[in-house]
Design a protein around this motif. Sequence first.
Motif, PDB file in Angstrom:
ATOM      1  N   VAL A  95       0.834  -1.204   0.000  1.00 24.62           N
ATOM      2  CA  VAL A  95       0.000   0.000   0.000  1.00 24.62           C
ATOM      3  C   VAL A  95       0.867   1.251   0.000  1.00 24.62           C
ATOM      4  O   VAL A  95       1.832   1.350   0.765  1.00 24.62           O
ATOM      5  N   PHE A  96       0.544   2.201  -0.842  1.00 22.28           N
ATOM      6  CA  PHE A  96       1.246   3.487  -0.840  1.00 22.28           C
ATOM      7  C   PHE A  96       1.092   4.149   0.522  1.00 22.28           C
ATOM      8  O   PHE A  96       0.002   4.198   1.082  1.00 22.28           O
ATOM      9  N   GLY A  97       2.213   4.632   1.050  1.00 20.28           N
ATOM     10  CA  GLY A  97       2.185   5.360   2.309  1.00 20.28           C
ATOM     11  C   GLY A  97       2.350   4.494   3.540  1.00 20.28           C
ATOM     12  O   GLY A  97       2.408   5.005   4.650  1.00 20.28           O
ATOM     13  N   VAL A  98       2.419   3.166   3.365  1.00 20.83           N
ATOM     14  CA  VAL A  98       2.575   2.278   4.515  1.00 20.83           C
ATOM     15  C   VAL A  98       3.976   1.701   4.568  1.00 20.83           C
ATOM     16  O   VAL A  98       4.668   1.792   5.568  1.00 20.83           O
ATOM     17  N   GLY A  99       4.416   1.089   3.508  1.00 18.95           N
ATOM     18  CA  GLY A  99       5.760   0.534   3.453  1.00 18.95           C
ATOM     19  C   GLY A  99       6.412   0.870   2.133  1.00 18.95           C
ATOM     20  O   GLY A  99       5.733   1.114   1.134  1.00 18.95           O
ATOM     21  N   LYS A 100       7.739   0.899   2.126  1.00 19.21           N
ATOM     22  CA  LYS A 100       8.460   1.240   0.895  1.00 19.21           C
ATOM     23  C   LYS A 100       9.580   0.248   0.642  1.00 19.21           C
ATOM     24  O   LYS A 100      10.759   0.565   0.832  1.00 19.21           O
ATOM     25  N   PRO A 101       9.221  -0.950   0.215  1.00 17.67           N
ATOM     26  CA  PRO A 101      10.275  -1.854  -0.231  1.00 17.67           C
ATOM     27  C   PRO A 101      10.939  -1.277  -1.478  1.00 17.67           C
ATOM     28  O   PRO A 101      10.376  -0.386  -2.133  1.00 17.67           O
TER      29      PRO A 101
END
Length: 520
Positions: A95-101
């Motif tokens: 989800v955008f804005g939750v995690g950034k792998p």
Amino acid sequence: MRTITFIAALLLASLPNVQAADAPKPNIVFIYADDWGWGDLSCHGNTWLKTPRLDKLASEGIDFQQFNVLSPVCSPSRAAAMTGRFPGRFGINTVFGVGKPPEMPDWLDPKAPTTPRLLKAAGYRTGHLGKWHLGEGKPTMADYGFDESAVYHGPGPKVGPSGNDIPNRAAKFIEANKDRPFYVNVWLHESHLAHSPSDESMARWKHLDPRQQVYAAVITDGDNKVGMILDALERCGIARNTLVVFSSDNGPAKLKEGDKGDPGKYRSHYNVGETGGLRGQKTSLFEGGVRVPFIVRWPGHAPAGLKNDATVLAAVDLLPTFCAAAGVTPPTDANGDGENMLPALKGESIQRTRPIFWRINGNKKDPNFWPDLAVRDGDWKLVTTFDGQKVELHNLKSNRAEDVAKDQSKDHPEIVARLKKQALDWNATLPSKADPACVSKDQGTGSEKRSQEIESPTPTAKAPVKDRNVPFNRWDTNKDHLLSLAEYQAGLKGQDYLEARFKSFDANADGNLTREEFVK
């Protein structure tokens, strides 16, 4: 006389084709709910939730029983529905804005094929009203093909998620464009957190227990909003020439004891949505997370009152199918992963020819949420881990609930080998780094450092991946191959912002870090 009769016969034979060519293009209304479970409709057998407007919609069209979204969480599910491609092809696996792998961009590539852009080129007026959640940055909604928009979790003019702002905007769009073909996304908030039920609906369900009261009120509000959109079509006299689709972005969210929130902003304590007996929920690759309602009404085309439990549909089919309904041929460079399933929307029999793939970072501690990858080919569905070491195999025709006691992986090793290879090979084709063109360079966004790592030509950027294996092994004190927040905090005791840093690694927001999440 014979010549005249022959000519007349030719003219009559050609008449249907002429009429078909002159037939007005259908309007398309795509209503996408949020966290609305397959079992959250009374026409799907729910005993305490009431959805009269959706039930009526189903009675006037086709209720498809086997429709899958392409992710059990919001953003990737919506990316697939918009583009006709598996979301992992864009690196959108969470989800955008939750995690950034590392593979996660900051927004959906505006050059990706989209239904609104293709239909706009064919003369349609296009709109998007409601949730977007496909990133924010340089692109505008117009870059994705929309003439008009009002959104939350997205760029441009805003719309409120609660109340009747979204259906009212949708009604105005319909009224303004009733004399020309249009395509409009109406992406509702129900039944996502925070739950904001109306006073009227809360009063209607006051006889239920507090959890059911809140959730039933939310579903009633959502059902009423669908009704407002349908009523606008009737008022404008265009209901018969409008293809209406109702679906949801993923299965119902999980309940969390004690997370009550405040009146008017109720939280996950009230998540009591139902899957209709399907295993798993939101964030799970089992059917409860990815099989959702899919109701189609198209007067004169879709037979009324049909329940289709045979046709396998997926969100990547929407772009080619909507285009076919509008008489539009997608360009060859669209490279879609879906199929044109228009015959199914007309009540005809059609069999899927392409496999369906899914990816998420599973929760290894939970027996209903552990898979990382899944593939469906025909009636067979296999779920597995990224390394392929754990598998389950289910025949969805005979075991739609994916009952673990009916796992057939040991009975059909040849099918397991074939499907596991498909899933692992497919996953290997997905990007491991975000497209630099879709990553923000702005200071303070949290993306600049990541974009520098992505664009760095030196091999030193890979060093942290190796280094992090060491602390992962040391901090994983219970040796369950996951890091909890407590284990992470204990390992870095005394450092600042540990919870925020933990969440930045937690790509699927399940409260645990897999090795893959941590070492990337």
